[in-house]
Design a protein around this motif. Structure first.
Motif, PDB file in Angstrom:
ATOM      1  N   ASP A   1     -52.169  13.162  12.415  1.00  0.00           N
ATOM      2  CA  ASP A   1     -51.582  13.381  13.561  1.00  0.00           C
ATOM      3  C   ASP A   1     -50.195  13.703  13.583  1.00  0.00           C
ATOM      4  OD1 ASP A   1     -51.272  13.353  16.392  1.00  0.00           O
ATOM      5  OD2 ASP A   1     -52.176  11.392  16.676  1.00  0.00           O
ATOM      6  N   GLU A   2     -49.797  14.968  13.741  1.00  0.00           N
ATOM      7  CA  GLU A   2     -48.761  15.766  13.804  1.00  0.00           C
ATOM      8  C   GLU A   2     -48.080  15.336  12.514  1.00  0.00           C
ATOM      9  OE1 GLU A   2     -46.184  15.548  17.186  1.00  0.00           O
ATOM     10  OE2 GLU A   2     -47.798  15.006  18.601  1.00  0.00           O
ATOM     11  N   PRO A   3     -48.651  16.050  11.373  1.00  0.00           N
ATOM     12  CA  PRO A   3     -48.062  15.511   9.975  1.00  0.00           C
ATOM     13  C   PRO A   3     -46.599  15.965   9.647  1.00  0.00           C
ATOM     14  CG  PRO A   3     -49.807  17.393   9.977  1.00  0.00           C
ATOM     15  CD  PRO A   3     -49.833  16.803  11.496  1.00  0.00           C
TER      16      PRO A   3
ATOM     17  N   ALA B   1     -51.330  20.737  25.160  1.00  0.00           N
ATOM     18  CA  ALA B   1     -49.941  20.066  26.053  1.00  0.00           C
ATOM     19  C   ALA B   1     -50.011  18.706  25.876  1.00  0.00           C
ATOM     20  CB  ALA B   1     -49.931  20.730  27.246  1.00  0.00           C
ATOM     21  N   ASN B   2     -48.825  18.150  26.116  1.00  0.00           N
ATOM     22  CA  ASN B   2     -48.854  16.644  26.303  1.00  0.00           C
ATOM     23  C   ASN B   2     -49.834  16.057  27.233  1.00  0.00           C
ATOM     24  OD1 ASN B   2     -46.580  16.688  24.497  1.00  0.00           O
ATOM     25  ND2 ASN B   2     -45.053  16.798  26.198  1.00  0.00           N
ATOM     26  N   GLY B   3     -50.369  14.993  26.694  1.00  0.00           N
ATOM     27  CA  GLY B   3     -51.104  14.357  27.581  1.00  0.00           C
ATOM     28  C   GLY B   3     -52.709  15.009  27.787  1.00  0.00           C
ATOM     29  N   ALA B   4     -53.216  16.020  26.743  1.00  0.00           N
ATOM     30  CA  ALA B   4     -54.116  16.904  26.657  1.00  0.00           C
ATOM     31  C   ALA B   4     -55.576  16.110  26.439  1.00  0.00           C
ATOM     32  CB  ALA B   4     -54.047  18.166  25.898  1.00  0.00           C
ATOM     33  N   GLY B   5     -55.210  14.986  25.613  1.00  0.00           N
ATOM     34  CA  GLY B   5     -56.231  14.072  25.286  1.00  0.00           C
ATOM     35  C   GLY B   5     -56.460  14.285  23.602  1.00  0.00           C
ATOM     36  N   LYS B   6     -55.342  14.666  22.889  1.00  0.00           N
ATOM     37  CA  LYS B   6     -55.626  15.091  21.272  1.00  0.00           C
ATOM     38  C   LYS B   6     -55.751  13.427  20.736  1.00  0.00           C
ATOM     39  CE  LYS B   6     -51.773  17.518  21.220  1.00  0.00           C
ATOM     40  NZ  LYS B   6     -51.351  17.338  22.765  1.00  0.00           N
ATOM     41  N   THR B   7     -54.575  12.837  20.911  1.00  0.00           N
ATOM     42  CA  THR B   7     -54.675  11.458  20.139  1.00  0.00           C
ATOM     43  C   THR B   7     -55.644  10.594  20.729  1.00  0.00           C
ATOM     44  OG1 THR B   7     -52.005  11.743  19.816  1.00  0.00           O
ATOM     45  CG2 THR B   7     -53.068   9.323  19.728  1.00  0.00           C
ATOM     46  N   THR B   8     -56.099  10.766  22.009  1.00  0.00           N
ATOM     47  CA  THR B   8     -57.327  10.015  22.300  1.00  0.00           C
ATOM     48  C   THR B   8     -58.614  10.398  21.583  1.00  0.00           C
ATOM     49  OG1 THR B   8     -55.978   9.467  24.419  1.00  0.00           O
ATOM     50  CG2 THR B   8     -58.266   9.019  24.295  1.00  0.00           C
ATOM     51  N   LEU B   9     -58.616  11.733  21.415  1.00  0.00           N
ATOM     52  CA  LEU B   9     -59.967  12.065  20.682  1.00  0.00           C
ATOM     53  C   LEU B   9     -59.699  11.600  19.436  1.00  0.00           C
ATOM     54  CD1 LEU B   9     -62.585  13.657  20.703  1.00  0.00           C
ATOM     55  CD2 LEU B   9     -60.884  15.873  20.219  1.00  0.00           C
TER      56      LEU B   9
ATOM     57  N   ARG C   1     -60.236   5.111  36.569  1.00  0.00           N
ATOM     58  CA  ARG C   1     -60.841   6.471  36.883  1.00  0.00           C
ATOM     59  C   ARG C   1     -60.468   7.374  36.093  1.00  0.00           C
ATOM     60  NH1 ARG C   1     -60.142   6.084  43.179  1.00  0.00           N
ATOM     61  NH2 ARG C   1     -61.054   3.998  43.624  1.00  0.00           N
ATOM     62  N   PHE C   2     -59.385   7.452  35.417  1.00  0.00           N
ATOM     63  CA  PHE C   2     -59.074   8.547  34.723  1.00  0.00           C
ATOM     64  C   PHE C   2     -59.608   8.864  33.378  1.00  0.00           C
ATOM     65  CE2 PHE C   2     -55.821  10.215  31.457  1.00  0.00           C
ATOM     66  CZ  PHE C   2     -55.671  11.343  32.053  1.00  0.00           C
ATOM     67  N   ARG C   3     -59.947  10.077  33.254  1.00  0.00           N
ATOM     68  CA  ARG C   3     -60.898  10.670  32.214  1.00  0.00           C
ATOM     69  C   ARG C   3     -60.169  11.548  31.264  1.00  0.00           C
ATOM     70  NH1 ARG C   3     -65.660   9.316  30.657  1.00  0.00           N
ATOM     71  NH2 ARG C   3     -66.885  10.882  29.852  1.00  0.00           N
ATOM     72  N   ALA C   4     -59.822  10.599  30.185  1.00  0.00           N
ATOM     73  CA  ALA C   4     -58.614  11.028  29.274  1.00  0.00           C
ATOM     74  C   ALA C   4     -59.206  12.250  28.249  1.00  0.00           C
ATOM     75  CB  ALA C   4     -57.903   9.867  28.529  1.00  0.00           C
ATOM     76  N   VAL C   5     -60.379  11.793  27.987  1.00  0.00           N
ATOM     77  CA  VAL C   5     -61.175  12.688  27.075  1.00  0.00           C
ATOM     78  C   VAL C   5     -62.823  12.901  27.649  1.00  0.00           C
ATOM     79  CG1 VAL C   5     -62.460  13.049  24.930  1.00  0.00           C
ATOM     80  CG2 VAL C   5     -60.128  12.243  24.886  1.00  0.00           C
TER      81      VAL C   5
ATOM     82  N   GLU D   1     -51.349  19.214  15.801  1.00  0.00           N
ATOM     83  CA  GLU D   1     -49.991  19.579  15.483  1.00  0.00           C
ATOM     84  C   GLU D   1     -49.586  20.543  16.763  1.00  0.00           C
ATOM     85  OE1 GLU D   1     -47.885  18.837  12.659  1.00  0.00           O
ATOM     86  OE2 GLU D   1     -46.640  19.875  14.310  1.00  0.00           O
ATOM     87  N   HIS D   2     -48.216  20.451  17.095  1.00  0.00           N
ATOM     88  CA  HIS D   2     -47.550  21.254  17.979  1.00  0.00           C
ATOM     89  C   HIS D   2     -46.957  22.490  17.466  1.00  0.00           C
ATOM     90  CE1 HIS D   2     -47.957  18.369  21.603  1.00  0.00           C
ATOM     91  NE2 HIS D   2     -47.908  17.412  20.565  1.00  0.00           N
ATOM     92  N   ASP D   3     -46.406  22.212  16.410  1.00  0.00           N
ATOM     93  CA  ASP D   3     -45.389  23.343  15.757  1.00  0.00           C
ATOM     94  C   ASP D   3     -46.263  24.629  15.570  1.00  0.00           C
ATOM     95  OD1 ASP D   3     -44.014  24.882  14.077  1.00  0.00           O
ATOM     96  OD2 ASP D   3     -43.085  23.300  13.183  1.00  0.00           O
TER      97      ASP D   3
HETATM   98  N1  LIG Z   1     -55.220   3.194  26.653  1.00  0.00           N
HETATM   99  C1  LIG Z   1     -54.814   4.133  27.753  1.00  0.00           C
HETATM  100  N2  LIG Z   1     -54.934   3.713  28.934  1.00  0.00           N
HETATM  101  C2  LIG Z   1     -54.600   4.628  29.921  1.00  0.00           C
HETATM  102  N3  LIG Z   1     -54.396   5.963  29.791  1.00  0.00           N
HETATM  103  C3  LIG Z   1     -54.319   6.274  28.607  1.00  0.00           C
HETATM  104  C4  LIG Z   1     -54.560   5.461  27.443  1.00  0.00           C
HETATM  105  N4  LIG Z   1     -54.448   6.420  26.295  1.00  0.00           N
HETATM  106  C5  LIG Z   1     -54.065   7.391  26.588  1.00  0.00           C
HETATM  107  N5  LIG Z   1     -53.954   7.518  28.048  1.00  0.00           N
HETATM  108  C6  LIG Z   1     -53.635   8.680  28.777  1.00  0.00           C
HETATM  109  O1  LIG Z   1     -54.619   9.654  28.505  1.00  0.00           O
HETATM  110  C7  LIG Z   1     -54.088  11.094  28.395  1.00  0.00           C
HETATM  111  C8  LIG Z   1     -54.108  11.582  27.303  1.00  0.00           C
HETATM  112  O2  LIG Z   1     -53.441  11.058  26.097  1.00  0.00           O
HETATM  113  P1  LIG Z   1     -53.058  11.626  24.612  1.00  0.00           P
HETATM  114  O3  LIG Z   1     -52.153  10.428  24.108  1.00  0.00           O
HETATM  115  O4  LIG Z   1     -54.414  11.557  24.213  1.00  0.00           O
HETATM  116  O5  LIG Z   1     -52.809  12.987  24.705  1.00  0.00           O
HETATM  117  P2  LIG Z   1     -52.164  14.053  23.634  1.00  0.00           P
HETATM  118  O6  LIG Z   1     -52.834  15.209  23.851  1.00  0.00           O
HETATM  119  O7  LIG Z   1     -52.281  13.371  22.377  1.00  0.00           O
HETATM  120  O8  LIG Z   1     -50.713  14.252  24.207  1.00  0.00           O
HETATM  121  P3  LIG Z   1     -49.304  14.276  23.106  1.00  0.00           P
HETATM  122  O9  LIG Z   1     -49.151  15.391  22.690  1.00  0.00           O
HETATM  123  O10 LIG Z   1     -48.153  13.891  24.154  1.00  0.00           O
HETATM  124  O11 LIG Z   1     -49.489  13.204  22.187  1.00  0.00           O
HETATM  125  C9  LIG Z   1     -52.452  10.755  28.776  1.00  0.00           C
HETATM  126  O12 LIG Z   1     -52.473  10.943  30.271  1.00  0.00           O
HETATM  127  C10 LIG Z   1     -52.574   9.311  28.746  1.00  0.00           C
HETATM  128  O13 LIG Z   1     -51.375   8.685  29.273  1.00  0.00           O
END
Ligand SMILES: Nc1ncnc2c1ncn2[C@@H]1O[C@H](COP(=O)(O)OP(=O)(O)OP(=O)(O)O)[C@@H](O)[C@H]1O
Length: 251
Positions: A171-173, A39-47, A17-21, A202-204
């Motif tokens: 990703d965070e070079p 911020a951490n968990g904002a969805g950058k890596t998932t994007l 049910r969690f919408r990461a992106v 990038e965070h820096d």
């Molecule tokens: N495969 C997955 N299953 C469930 N939740 C996931 C999965 N991948 C990512 N998430 C969740 O999606 C959200 C976004 O994660 P993501 O890693 O994209 O954030 P981020 O912006 O890259 O953070 P960070 O800066 O900490 O790397 C987080 O809450 C993470 O726990």
């Protein structure tokens, strides 16, 4: 042909049910360097995962030079022209810097056949050009296993560049780099700007200020703001989203 190298249209993914992106639309012009902040968990890596095909999207589209590459297999997206550099290196430690770049350049399978096949003068010139671009000309004959952390990251960038991807995802070079290495990485990225389309997480903030043209800020899986460094740093919504975090205010 599209003026944009990379576009996402209302791209999204749900994990349960969690919408990461959640409906992210980006338009990255050819040669543009776009920084993704959040911020951490904002969805950058998932994007990045959705763009590179590591994760399948559940809504929206990804376009590369106007061509729909949504949810193609990861290797097909790479072959289509989206190259990604991860933090974990995948160099050949027993080969020299030059040989690593040559292996990455060759389309022939197998490391050793890659080294044996003849190379055109143009190919050799391109190898040297890329090694120069990533600042490793003095290490051309150095065994990759003896390089510093920063040098390994630059070598990997070179191994991506030699394949002439249309878009590079980084990703965070600067993760784990010294200040001097971070400065050199900024110089390398600034040299590529204009010719190479890049999307950089990038965070820096000091580094971001050094390299950024346009920044997209993600928050809770959505685009919160988009603009220049100055615009982003003075954006009230961005400041509110980062309240309590060091990321923007401290830098
Ligand atoms: N495969 C997955 N299953 C469930 N939740 C996931 C999965 N991948 C990512 N998430 C969740 O999606 C959200 C976004 O994660 P993501 O890693 O994209 O954030 P981020 O912006 O890259 O953070 P960070 O800066 O900490 O790397 C987080 O809450 C993470 O726990």
């Amino acid at each position: 042909m599209s003026v944009y190298a990379l576009e996402t249209e209302a791209l999204g993914v749900s994990f349960g049910r969690f919408r990461a992106v959640d409906g992210v639309s980006l338009k990255v012009a050819k040669g543009e360097l776009r920084v993704l902040l959040g911020a951490n968990g904002a969805g950058k890596t998932t994007l990045m995962d959705l763009i590179s095909g590591r994760t399948r999207s559940t809504s929206g589209r990804v376009l590369l030079n106007g061509r729909d590459v949504t949810n193609l297999r990861e290797y097909r997206i790479a072959r289509a022209g989206i190259g990604r550099k991860f933090q974990i290196p995948s160099i050949f430690t027993g080969l020299t810097v030059r040989q690593n770049i040559e292996v990455a350049q060759s389309h022939h399978p197998g490391v050793f056949s890659n080294l044996r096949i003849g190379r055109s003068a143009a190919d050799r010139a391109r190898v040297e050009e890329v090694i120069d671009l990533v600042g490793l000309s003095d290490q051309m004959k150095t065994e990759a296993g003896t390089l510093s952390h920063g040098q390994i990251q630059w070598l990997e960038l070179g191994m991506l560049m030699i394949q002439s991807p249309d878009v590079i995802l980084l990703d965070e070079p600067t993760a784990g780099m010294t200040q001097a290495e971070t400065g050199k990485t900024a110089a390398i990225i600034n040299r590529l700007k204009g010719n190479q389309t890049m999307l950089v997480v990038e965070h820096d903030m000091a580094f971001v200020r050094d390299i950024a043209e346009k920044i997209t800020v993600l928050h809770l899986g959505r685009v919160l703001a988009e603009g220049t460094v100055a615009e982003i740093e003075s954006d009230a919504a961005v400041r509110a989203a980062y309240l309590g975090s060091q990321e923007i205010s401290a830098c």
